[in-house]
Motif scaffolding. Structure first.
Motif, PDB file in Angstrom:
ATOM      1  N   LEU A 217      -8.175   4.822  -5.004  1.00  0.00           N
ATOM      2  CA  LEU A 217      -7.946   4.118  -3.736  1.00  0.00           C
ATOM      3  C   LEU A 217      -9.201   4.019  -2.882  1.00  0.00           C
ATOM      4  O   LEU A 217      -9.186   3.403  -1.818  1.00  0.00           O
ATOM      5  CB  LEU A 217      -6.835   4.817  -2.935  1.00  0.00           C
ATOM      6  CG  LEU A 217      -5.502   5.047  -3.651  1.00  0.00           C
ATOM      7  CD1 LEU A 217      -4.528   5.782  -2.742  1.00  0.00           C
ATOM      8  CD2 LEU A 217      -4.909   3.739  -4.135  1.00  0.00           C
TER       9      LEU A 217
ATOM     10  N   TRP B  38       0.831  -1.201   0.000  1.00  0.00           N
ATOM     11  CA  TRP B  38       0.000   0.000   0.000  1.00  0.00           C
ATOM     12  C   TRP B  38       0.870   1.257   0.000  1.00  0.00           C
ATOM     13  O   TRP B  38       0.608   2.209  -0.737  1.00  0.00           O
ATOM     14  CB  TRP B  38      -0.921  -0.010   1.218  1.00  0.00           C
ATOM     15  CG  TRP B  38      -1.736   1.243   1.402  1.00  0.00           C
ATOM     16  CD1 TRP B  38      -1.438   2.299   2.207  1.00  0.00           C
ATOM     17  CD2 TRP B  38      -2.967   1.572   0.757  1.00  0.00           C
ATOM     18  NE1 TRP B  38      -2.417   3.266   2.109  1.00  0.00           N
ATOM     19  CE2 TRP B  38      -3.371   2.840   1.232  1.00  0.00           C
ATOM     20  CE3 TRP B  38      -3.782   0.909  -0.167  1.00  0.00           C
ATOM     21  CZ2 TRP B  38      -4.541   3.467   0.809  1.00  0.00           C
ATOM     22  CZ3 TRP B  38      -4.943   1.535  -0.595  1.00  0.00           C
ATOM     23  CH2 TRP B  38      -5.315   2.793  -0.108  1.00  0.00           C
TER      24      TRP B  38
ATOM     25  N   SER C  60      -6.813   9.777  -5.110  1.00  0.00           N
ATOM     26  CA  SER C  60      -6.950   8.900  -3.941  1.00  0.00           C
ATOM     27  C   SER C  60      -8.399   8.477  -3.739  1.00  0.00           C
ATOM     28  O   SER C  60      -8.683   7.377  -3.274  1.00  0.00           O
ATOM     29  CB  SER C  60      -6.410   9.584  -2.683  1.00  0.00           C
ATOM     30  OG  SER C  60      -7.315  10.542  -2.171  1.00  0.00           O
TER      31      SER C  60
ATOM     32  N   GLN D  98     -10.592   6.432  -1.232  1.00  0.00           N
ATOM     33  CA  GLN D  98     -10.445   7.259  -0.041  1.00  0.00           C
ATOM     34  C   GLN D  98     -11.623   8.224   0.103  1.00  0.00           C
ATOM     35  O   GLN D  98     -12.284   8.563  -0.871  1.00  0.00           O
ATOM     36  CB  GLN D  98      -9.138   8.048  -0.127  1.00  0.00           C
ATOM     37  CG  GLN D  98      -8.760   8.790   1.119  1.00  0.00           C
ATOM     38  CD  GLN D  98      -8.585   7.867   2.294  1.00  0.00           C
ATOM     39  OE1 GLN D  98      -7.736   6.983   2.283  1.00  0.00           O
ATOM     40  NE2 GLN D  98      -9.386   8.047   3.323  1.00  0.00           N
TER      41      GLN D  98
ATOM     42  N   LYS E 217      -4.050   4.135   5.709  1.00  0.00           N
ATOM     43  CA  LYS E 217      -5.384   3.717   5.252  1.00  0.00           C
ATOM     44  C   LYS E 217      -6.487   4.248   6.175  1.00  0.00           C
ATOM     45  O   LYS E 217      -7.298   3.475   6.715  1.00  0.00           O
ATOM     46  CB  LYS E 217      -5.491   2.193   5.168  1.00  0.00           C
ATOM     47  CG  LYS E 217      -4.641   1.544   4.107  1.00  0.00           C
ATOM     48  CD  LYS E 217      -4.961   0.049   4.013  1.00  0.00           C
ATOM     49  CE  LYS E 217      -4.108  -0.631   2.966  1.00  0.00           C
ATOM     50  NZ  LYS E 217      -4.408  -2.091   2.869  1.00  0.00           N
TER      51      LYS E 217
END
Length: 257
Positions: free
Chosen positions: A203, A133, A199, A205, A171
């Motif tokens: 990801l 990650w 992100s 996020q 994370k």
């Protein structure tokens, strides 16, 4: 364009929620109401910008939802956790484990390398770094060739990239940014905003950002507008021009009131 549809209808889950949130400073004639019964959801995997005139309560809202400041009444939840029920140590642990922060000041330790600054929160918490990650985050923000450099050897934009990577590396369930591009030139600011946008997209996020810049707000999925401590409007899929027009309305009302 004004929309009053609750954001919960646009998202499958809520990362953070404020309900009837109030923040009052002082008493009597010196009393100031910074937040006046604000209710707002921040959806998981979404990028939300908070805007408003100076003194509207936008930074106070973010600080209360992020657990950086106490509130006078109402409710704040990060995921399923109610912040008002937490003791100081529990609140510190929640911020460390579930929340990432990016500030206008980069807040990097000058004696540490870029990599050491990125992993510092996890090192302090005694948590093992997820190397795969971490490599993904470092690659996304373009720091692979700068990891051994100390902050003084990096430009302002590169330092803020380190701060973004630090916020992402653990994370967190949600990242809060307080004017994260305020100290950057337009090119560096656009890079940092692009990393935050990616992100969210790549990801998954969740990002909540306070900004006064319509261009910065245009990177978000949604903009929340505050005035006098209240949410007065919201805009989905914003453009810089639409946000600027909305902010001009606040300026015009301020001059006529």
């Amino acid at each position: 364009m004004t929309t009053t549809t609750p954001f919960a209808a646009h998202a499958t889950a809520v990362a953070a929620r404020a309900t009837d949130l109030s923040k009052v400073y002082g008493q009597g004639e010196t009393q100031v109401v910074a937040l006046d019964r604000v209710s707002v959801d921040f959806g998981q995997g979404r990028f939300t910008a908070i805007m408003g005139p100076s003194g509207s309560g936008k930074s106070t809202l973010m600080h209360c939802v992020a657990g950086l400041d106490s509130f006078s009444s109402g409710s704040v939840r990060i995921g399923e956790t109610e912040l008002s029920t937490l003791k100081d140590k529990q609140l510190t642990k929640l911020r460390r484990d579930k929340i990432g922060f990016i500030f206008q000041a980069f807040n990097l330790l000058p004696t540490l390398t870029a990599l050491e600054n990125i992993t510092l929160p996890m090192d302090i918490a005694g948590r093992k770094v997820d190397k795969q990650w971490l490599e993904q985050v470092i690659s996304m923000v373009g720091l692979a060739g700068r990891l051994s450099h100390r902050p003084t050897e990096l430009s302002g934009g590169q330092q803020q990239r380190v701060a973004v990577a630090r916020a992402l590396a653990s994370k967190p369930e949600i990242i809060f940014g307080d004017e994260p591009t305020g100290n950057l030139d337009s090119r560096s600011g656009a890079e940092v905003l692009g990393f935050l946008r990616n992100s969210v997209r790549e990801l998954g996020q969740t990002v909540v950002m306070v900004t006064h810049d319509p261009v910065a707000a245009s990177y978000a999925d949604r903009v929340i507008f505050l005035a006098d401590g209240r949410v007065v409007d919201e805009m989905h899929q914003p453009s810089a021009d639409r946000v600027l027009d909305r902010m001009k309305d606040f300026d015009a009302k301020g001059r006529t009131s």
